[in-house]
Motif scaffolding. Structure first.
Motif, short mmCIF file in Angstrom:
data_model
loop_
_atom_site.label_atom_id
_atom_site.label_comp_id
_atom_site.label_asym_id
_atom_site.label_seq_id
_atom_site.Cartn_x
_atom_site.Cartn_y
_atom_site.Cartn_z
N THR A 77 46.74 -28.66 103.72
CA THR A 77 45.50 -28.31 104.39
C THR A 77 44.85 -27.16 103.62
N LEU A 78 43.59 -27.37 103.25
CA LEU A 78 42.83 -26.34 102.55
C LEU A 78 41.68 -25.89 103.44
N THR A 79 41.44 -24.59 103.46
CA THR A 79 40.32 -24.01 104.19
C THR A 79 39.53 -23.17 103.20
N HIS A 80 38.29 -23.55 102.98
CA HIS A 80 37.43 -22.86 102.01
C HIS A 80 38.13 -22.74 100.65
N GLY A 81 38.81 -23.80 100.25
CA GLY A 81 39.44 -23.83 98.94
C GLY A 81 40.79 -23.16 98.86
N ARG A 82 41.29 -22.61 99.96
CA ARG A 82 42.60 -21.93 99.96
C ARG A 82 43.62 -22.80 100.69
N LEU A 83 44.81 -22.87 100.13
CA LEU A 83 45.90 -23.59 100.75
C LEU A 83 46.37 -22.80 101.96
N THR A 84 46.19 -23.37 103.15
CA THR A 84 46.54 -22.65 104.38
C THR A 84 47.74 -23.23 105.10
N ALA A 85 48.07 -24.48 104.83
CA ALA A 85 49.23 -25.09 105.49
C ALA A 85 49.72 -26.27 104.68
N VAL A 86 51.02 -26.51 104.78
CA VAL A 86 51.62 -27.70 104.20
C VAL A 86 52.50 -28.30 105.30
N ARG A 87 52.23 -29.56 105.60
CA ARG A 87 53.01 -30.25 106.64
C ARG A 87 53.86 -31.31 105.96
N VAL A 88 55.14 -31.32 106.27
CA VAL A 88 56.06 -32.30 105.71
C VAL A 88 55.97 -33.56 106.55
N LEU A 89 55.56 -34.66 105.91
CA LEU A 89 55.43 -35.94 106.61
C LEU A 89 56.72 -36.75 106.55
N ARG A 90 57.38 -36.70 105.40
CA ARG A 90 58.64 -37.43 105.20
C ARG A 90 59.58 -36.56 104.39
N ALA A 91 60.86 -36.60 104.78
CA ALA A 91 61.89 -35.87 104.05
C ALA A 91 63.20 -36.64 104.19
N PRO A 92 64.12 -36.45 103.24
CA PRO A 92 65.42 -37.13 103.35
C PRO A 92 66.12 -36.73 104.66
N ASP A 93 66.57 -37.75 105.41
CA ASP A 93 67.24 -37.48 106.69
C ASP A 93 68.28 -38.53 107.02
N GLN A 94 68.87 -39.13 106.01
CA GLN A 94 69.82 -40.22 106.22
C GLN A 94 71.11 -39.77 106.90
N ASN A 95 71.51 -38.51 106.68
CA ASN A 95 72.75 -38.03 107.28
C ASN A 95 72.59 -36.54 107.64
N GLY A 96 73.61 -35.99 108.22
CA GLY A 96 73.57 -34.60 108.65
C GLY A 96 73.35 -33.63 107.50
N ARG A 97 73.93 -33.91 106.36
CA ARG A 97 73.77 -33.02 105.21
C ARG A 97 72.32 -33.03 104.73
#
Length: 147
Positions: A77-97
């Motif tokens: 997410t950019l606001t007035h050209g500045r990076l203000t947030a990053v949201r993780v949509l997908r990440a490795p989650d196959q096991n507890g580790r």
């Protein structure tokens, strides 16, 4: 008895020599400011500021990056050209580790990216593949914001 004294003396001398070779302080690294991926080579494009950064606000979805342990994808997410947030949509989650690694690495990567205002950040130790996927996906999102 003489052999024991000689062996002990020899081992002690070897240990002292090995310890003398080990650096006691890490070498100082030169500080290099991170290069912003949002910088433009053109002097001014419509919808951007003279610095070349996008002037608008928006959320840009990065490419899904397949890693050895699963797919990583982020939205920036950019606001007035500045990076203000990053949201993780997908990440490795196959096991507890995988979940454990993601839970400590992804917030740190997000904090680093917002601080650096770019995808030019260091990988998290112990989460190399996840870090590289995060960085590549973030870079693709920032590239979309610039386009």
């Amino acid at each position: 008895m003489r052999r024991a004294v000689l062996a002990t003396t020899g081992i002690s001398a070897l240990i002292v020599t090995l310890l003398a070779l080990k650096p006691h302080q890490p070498p100082a690294l030169a500080a290099v400011p991170p290069r912003s991926p949002l910088a433009s080579s053109s002097p001014h494009t419509p919808g951007s500021t003279p610095s070349g950064k996008p002037s608008g606000t928006g959320t840009y979805t990065g490419d899904p990056i397949d890693t050895q342990y699963g797919t990583v994808q982020v939205a920036a997410t950019l606001t007035h050209g500045r990076l203000t947030a990053v949201r993780v949509l997908r990440a490795p989650d196959q096991n507890g580790r995988d979940q454990q690694i993601a839970s400590y690495a992804l917030p740190r990567l997000t904090q680093e990216a917002i601080g650096a205002q770019s995808a030019h950040i260091d990988a998290i130790s112990g989460a190399s593949y996840t870090s590289q996927g995060y960085i590549q996906s973030l870079q693709s999102a920032l590239d979309q914001a610039h386009a």
